[in-house]
Design a protein around this motif. Sequence first.
Motif, PDB file in Angstrom:
ATOM      1  N   GLY A   1     -28.701 -63.672 -32.709  1.00 35.01           N
ATOM      2  CA  GLY A   1     -28.647 -62.156 -32.136  1.00 35.01           C
ATOM      3  C   GLY A   1     -29.667 -61.583 -32.618  1.00 35.01           C
ATOM      4  N   GLY A   2     -30.180 -61.617 -33.890  1.00 36.29           N
ATOM      5  CA  GLY A   2     -31.482 -61.091 -34.325  1.00 36.29           C
ATOM      6  C   GLY A   2     -32.777 -61.469 -33.437  1.00 36.29           C
ATOM      7  N   ILE A   3     -32.741 -62.828 -33.393  1.00 37.39           N
ATOM      8  CA  ILE A   3     -34.025 -63.038 -32.520  1.00 37.39           C
ATOM      9  C   ILE A   3     -33.911 -62.377 -31.052  1.00 37.39           C
ATOM     10  CG2 ILE A   3     -35.057 -65.096 -31.182  1.00 37.39           C
ATOM     11  CD1 ILE A   3     -34.043 -66.914 -33.684  1.00 37.39           C
ATOM     12  N   ALA A   4     -32.662 -62.519 -30.637  1.00 39.88           N
ATOM     13  CA  ALA A   4     -32.668 -61.767 -29.165  1.00 39.88           C
ATOM     14  C   ALA A   4     -32.760 -60.147 -29.351  1.00 39.88           C
ATOM     15  CB  ALA A   4     -31.037 -61.925 -28.791  1.00 39.88           C
TER      16      ALA A   4
ATOM     17  N   PHE B   1     -36.388 -62.784 -15.263  1.00 42.83           N
ATOM     18  CA  PHE B   1     -35.444 -62.426 -16.369  1.00 42.83           C
ATOM     19  C   PHE B   1     -34.032 -62.877 -16.029  1.00 42.83           C
ATOM     20  CE2 PHE B   1     -38.981 -59.862 -17.763  1.00 42.83           C
ATOM     21  CZ  PHE B   1     -38.742 -59.936 -19.058  1.00 42.83           C
ATOM     22  N   GLY B   2     -33.519 -63.143 -14.743  1.00 42.45           N
ATOM     23  CA  GLY B   2     -32.341 -63.744 -14.339  1.00 42.45           C
ATOM     24  C   GLY B   2     -32.270 -65.356 -15.195  1.00 42.45           C
ATOM     25  N   ALA B   3     -33.429 -66.166 -14.869  1.00 44.58           N
ATOM     26  CA  ALA B   3     -33.527 -67.527 -15.558  1.00 44.58           C
ATOM     27  C   ALA B   3     -33.346 -67.198 -17.089  1.00 44.58           C
ATOM     28  CB  ALA B   3     -34.686 -68.073 -15.092  1.00 44.58           C
ATOM     29  N   LEU B   4     -34.172 -66.400 -17.438  1.00 49.64           N
ATOM     30  CA  LEU B   4     -34.156 -66.235 -19.021  1.00 49.64           C
ATOM     31  C   LEU B   4     -32.721 -65.860 -19.417  1.00 49.64           C
ATOM     32  CD1 LEU B   4     -35.734 -66.122 -21.801  1.00 49.64           C
ATOM     33  CD2 LEU B   4     -35.900 -63.381 -21.444  1.00 49.64           C
ATOM     34  N   GLY B   5     -32.196 -65.133 -18.746  1.00 48.02           N
ATOM     35  CA  GLY B   5     -30.580 -64.494 -19.483  1.00 48.02           C
ATOM     36  C   GLY B   5     -29.655 -65.744 -19.112  1.00 48.02           C
ATOM     37  N   TYR B   6     -29.853 -66.497 -18.160  1.00 45.06           N
ATOM     38  CA  TYR B   6     -28.778 -67.640 -17.927  1.00 45.06           C
ATOM     39  C   TYR B   6     -29.164 -68.544 -19.282  1.00 45.06           C
ATOM     40  CZ  TYR B   6     -26.656 -71.558 -15.761  1.00 45.06           C
ATOM     41  OH  TYR B   6     -25.749 -72.552 -15.506  1.00 45.06           O
ATOM     42  N   LEU B   7     -30.312 -69.092 -19.302  1.00 44.98           N
ATOM     43  CA  LEU B   7     -30.651 -69.925 -20.497  1.00 44.98           C
ATOM     44  C   LEU B   7     -30.273 -69.452 -21.775  1.00 44.98           C
ATOM     45  CD1 LEU B   7     -34.443 -71.193 -19.227  1.00 44.98           C
ATOM     46  CD2 LEU B   7     -32.050 -72.546 -19.046  1.00 44.98           C
ATOM     47  N   MET B   8     -30.493 -68.130 -21.938  1.00 40.25           N
ATOM     48  CA  MET B   8     -29.968 -67.572 -23.222  1.00 40.25           C
ATOM     49  C   MET B   8     -28.200 -67.764 -23.376  1.00 40.25           C
ATOM     50  SD  MET B   8     -32.152 -64.120 -23.697  1.00 40.25           S
ATOM     51  CE  MET B   8     -31.316 -63.543 -25.259  1.00 40.25           C
ATOM     52  N   LYS B   9     -27.754 -67.635 -22.260  1.00 41.63           N
ATOM     53  CA  LYS B   9     -26.404 -67.731 -22.356  1.00 41.63           C
ATOM     54  C   LYS B   9     -26.003 -69.181 -22.553  1.00 41.63           C
ATOM     55  CE  LYS B   9     -23.387 -65.679 -19.192  1.00 41.63           C
ATOM     56  NZ  LYS B   9     -22.591 -64.499 -19.403  1.00 41.63           N
ATOM     57  N   LYS B  10     -26.586 -70.293 -22.054  1.00 41.98           N
ATOM     58  CA  LYS B  10     -26.434 -71.552 -22.097  1.00 41.98           C
ATOM     59  C   LYS B  10     -26.628 -71.974 -23.653  1.00 41.98           C
ATOM     60  CE  LYS B  10     -24.767 -73.498 -19.663  1.00 41.98           C
ATOM     61  NZ  LYS B  10     -23.239 -73.392 -18.990  1.00 41.98           N
ATOM     62  N   PHE B  11     -27.565 -71.351 -24.161  1.00 45.11           N
ATOM     63  CA  PHE B  11     -28.065 -71.758 -25.563  1.00 45.11           C
ATOM     64  C   PHE B  11     -27.396 -71.006 -26.466  1.00 45.11           C
ATOM     65  CE2 PHE B  11     -31.304 -73.968 -22.754  1.00 45.11           C
ATOM     66  CZ  PHE B  11     -30.861 -75.226 -23.121  1.00 45.11           C
ATOM     67  N   GLY B  12     -26.579 -70.100 -26.308  1.00 48.78           N
ATOM     68  CA  GLY B  12     -25.766 -69.286 -27.231  1.00 48.78           C
ATOM     69  C   GLY B  12     -26.390 -68.123 -28.061  1.00 48.78           C
TER      70      GLY B  12
ATOM     71  N   VAL C   1     -35.168 -55.752 -15.696  1.00 51.48           N
ATOM     72  CA  VAL C   1     -35.228 -56.811 -16.592  1.00 51.48           C
ATOM     73  C   VAL C   1     -33.687 -56.827 -16.991  1.00 51.48           C
ATOM     74  CG1 VAL C   1     -35.588 -57.036 -18.995  1.00 51.48           C
ATOM     75  CG2 VAL C   1     -37.252 -56.485 -17.402  1.00 51.48           C
ATOM     76  N   LEU C   2     -32.876 -55.514 -17.012  1.00 50.58           N
ATOM     77  CA  LEU C   2     -31.452 -55.395 -17.109  1.00 50.58           C
ATOM     78  C   LEU C   2     -30.771 -56.146 -16.024  1.00 50.58           C
ATOM     79  CD1 LEU C   2     -30.630 -51.841 -18.277  1.00 50.58           C
ATOM     80  CD2 LEU C   2     -31.453 -53.665 -19.522  1.00 50.58           C
ATOM     81  N   ILE C   3     -30.807 -55.894 -14.957  1.00 51.78           N
ATOM     82  CA  ILE C   3     -30.214 -56.620 -14.072  1.00 51.78           C
ATOM     83  C   ILE C   3     -30.214 -58.079 -14.101  1.00 51.78           C
ATOM     84  CG2 ILE C   3     -29.737 -56.839 -11.442  1.00 51.78           C
ATOM     85  CD1 ILE C   3     -30.420 -53.953 -11.231  1.00 51.78           C
ATOM     86  N   GLY C   4     -31.707 -58.534 -14.257  1.00 51.05           N
ATOM     87  CA  GLY C   4     -31.691 -59.963 -14.158  1.00 51.05           C
ATOM     88  C   GLY C   4     -31.202 -60.703 -15.644  1.00 51.05           C
ATOM     89  N   LEU C   5     -31.077 -60.145 -16.781  1.00 53.06           N
ATOM     90  CA  LEU C   5     -30.409 -60.686 -18.016  1.00 53.06           C
ATOM     91  C   LEU C   5     -29.113 -60.553 -17.759  1.00 53.06           C
ATOM     92  CD1 LEU C   5     -32.589 -58.882 -20.744  1.00 53.06           C
ATOM     93  CD2 LEU C   5     -32.675 -61.344 -20.263  1.00 53.06           C
ATOM     94  N   PHE C   6     -28.746 -59.463 -17.370  1.00 52.16           N
ATOM     95  CA  PHE C   6     -27.173 -59.375 -17.252  1.00 52.16           C
ATOM     96  C   PHE C   6     -26.606 -59.877 -16.037  1.00 52.16           C
ATOM     97  CE2 PHE C   6     -23.158 -56.857 -17.909  1.00 52.16           C
ATOM     98  CZ  PHE C   6     -23.067 -57.435 -19.115  1.00 52.16           C
ATOM     99  N   ALA C   7     -26.705 -59.023 -14.896  1.00 49.53           N
ATOM    100  CA  ALA C   7     -26.038 -59.354 -13.610  1.00 49.53           C
ATOM    101  C   ALA C   7     -26.357 -60.667 -13.180  1.00 49.53           C
ATOM    102  CB  ALA C   7     -26.207 -58.332 -12.736  1.00 49.53           C
ATOM    103  N   PHE C   8     -27.687 -61.301 -12.776  1.00 48.08           N
ATOM    104  CA  PHE C   8     -27.860 -62.212 -12.246  1.00 48.08           C
ATOM    105  C   PHE C   8     -27.409 -63.477 -13.268  1.00 48.08           C
ATOM    106  CE2 PHE C   8     -31.829 -63.688  -9.938  1.00 48.08           C
ATOM    107  CZ  PHE C   8     -31.519 -65.004  -9.629  1.00 48.08           C
TER     108      PHE C   8
END
Lengths: 162, 548
Positions: free
Chosen positions: B168-171, B424-435, B208-215
């Motif tokens: 969470g801190g890193i994010a 950022f869609g790709a980044l958000g998805y990878l972040m979700k996958k890796f917790g 960035v927001l839409i990518g991280l979140f919605a995508f």
Amino acid sequence: MHVRADTVIGALLVVFIATLFAMTFDLPPAPYETMGPALFPRILLVALFPMCLALFVKSAVRDFREGQAKREIASFAEWFDNYRNVLAIYLLFFMFAWALPWAGYLASGFFFLMLAQLALGPKGWVKVPQFLAVTIGILALLYFIFRVVLLVLLPEGEIGLM
Amino acid sequence: MVLENLGLAFAAVFEIKTVLLIFAGTFAGIVAGAIPGFTIAMAVILTLPFTFGMTPLQGSATMMGVFVGGYSGGLISGTLLGIPGTPSSVATTFDGFPMARQGKPGLALGVGIWSSFFGGLIGAVLLVLFAPPIALFGLKFGPWEFFALIAFALTIIASLASESMLKGGIAGLMGLLIATIGDDDITAISRFDFGIDAIKQGFGFLPVLIGLFAFAQLMSDIEGGEKAQASLMDVDAESVSVEHGRAVRIILSQPINLIRSACIGVFVGALPAAGGSVSNILSYDQAKKASRHPEKFGTGIPDGIIASEAANNGTAGGALITMIALGIPGDISVAVMLGALLIHNVIPSPTFINDEPVLVYGIFVAFFLAHFVMIGLQAVGMRVFLKVAHLPKYILASSVLFFCATGVFALHNITFDIWTLFWFGALGYLMKKFGFPLAPMILGVILGDLAEVNLNRAYMSDPDPLLFFTRPISLFFVILALMSLVFPFWQRARHQPWTALFLPVSAVVVSIPFWISPGVLKLVGLAFAVVGAFLIFKQLRNGAPARE
């Protein structure tokens, strides 16, 4: 020894943070009495470095402790089956963004919507008329809202398909 | 003055076009909230592009509709399927779903909808009452205080990251770092652009927001081969008929539960913390503790639904207090809401209420009105919402994604924004996958500029960093930030003896900023110190036993 994803991510982040930190020294010094463009990123990077290092060390220690303990790893076929939809959509979206400037909004949008539904939806030709109807409906609705109502200049493309 | 502003705002909001826009926004919010996985933030994001051509008041009013609709829409799938539409409706499922399974889905929905309505109205009243004095207090803030408040908001969001506080801190810090990419606001010198011209302007925060979140969310929904062909929600829309009259009678027979829950919601929302996702659980827990029959909670009683739904709609009012008065968002949906207002040149800050009274009170009125619209729409449109949520995922995912791309393009008319959405869609998805939690990163992206500008202002006024610790309000937020960092460790080590001392020591430490404040606040500091010292003495005398 099986290496956890966190170990790899931690190591990559450490290298990435160190690289960015080095890049901040290429930035010009602070003009006037400001703190300059480099100080705030440096503060963030200095705070990030130990955290990323901790992620790497914590995960690496767990890898080392577990050693050769057997862990279930999905086969490539299982992995691909789980992620094929995601990969297909990323690929289609990439192609859409790439084609947009020269093929135009309507043409690239039409192919994206059709191909996305073909990739994700039920297989066979029976559903194709439905896919076509959804594609045309969404394109018409968004074109009307953005081009006609909001007057957004959607990309017309170079090949005249719009 | 307040009444005069409210009168002008009523006149501005009650124009036919604005009212219709509130209807449209609330409708969109309820639909998005009703679809499991489509959070309120996503509802705001998806509706935002439609508002680009509107006036600030119309755009803000539409967003208020989405916000209110989203909070109440989440209860539909939670009640009928046991799958909360949004995190703020998790506790609603505890009793709503069992009640629906007992053959009373109409009553469960009715209690939920009307509790949302009453909770929201209480939130709206408290918003009008408390936002102006808090903004007045905010006028005392210098750049040191703002920077410390932002740091507090980020630490508390990171510390509440359920997966891992470290991640969470890193994010959160990565989010702040993303905000530094491109031209520096003060010196106009470009940073981390890697020689790419398009990046020199920085990333637009909306893509960035839409990518991280919605995508990223859409990609998670379509994982797993054939699962994309299923619908997100499978309920027979024709079989659901909401029991309004009976629901209202039940709710009004529990005024204490209703008011307590709404107040908990407002309080949690006003903190720069976790918003509706925390308040509904906290309120449910309090209702259970205060109940004469706690054993019945979870079996399908209305008390639990009232507690959860009144709290989450109350949270919306509370969150707006801090956002409008101080310009600091609490949870992710309010952060996105702030981003949406910024697009409309509505820049919340302590001077905002004085500078733009009609607009601010217009937002309050729109928030208030949206609750009535929500009730009306829920009464007549429940079957429509259920049918929309019945659409297969492959249609929803492809069309929503295409809509997101069109929306971000419309913002600046450049295709680079679509690429930003993609990466950022790709980044958000990878972040979700890796917790890695996304909320701290999104908050970091939104608050990054504000944090840097205030740090710069503080530096230009006086480069002495000790001022962060010698100015009372700044020190107060610094202490709160440190406490929020220690909080997860305290929670995890609940059975260790030292944890019994956490709260008393915190009380003593919190007294310090009051001690160094002028006037009567010293007495508050004295009270904190005395209570803290007494509790420490008591714990030490008892041998600091482990907490239960």
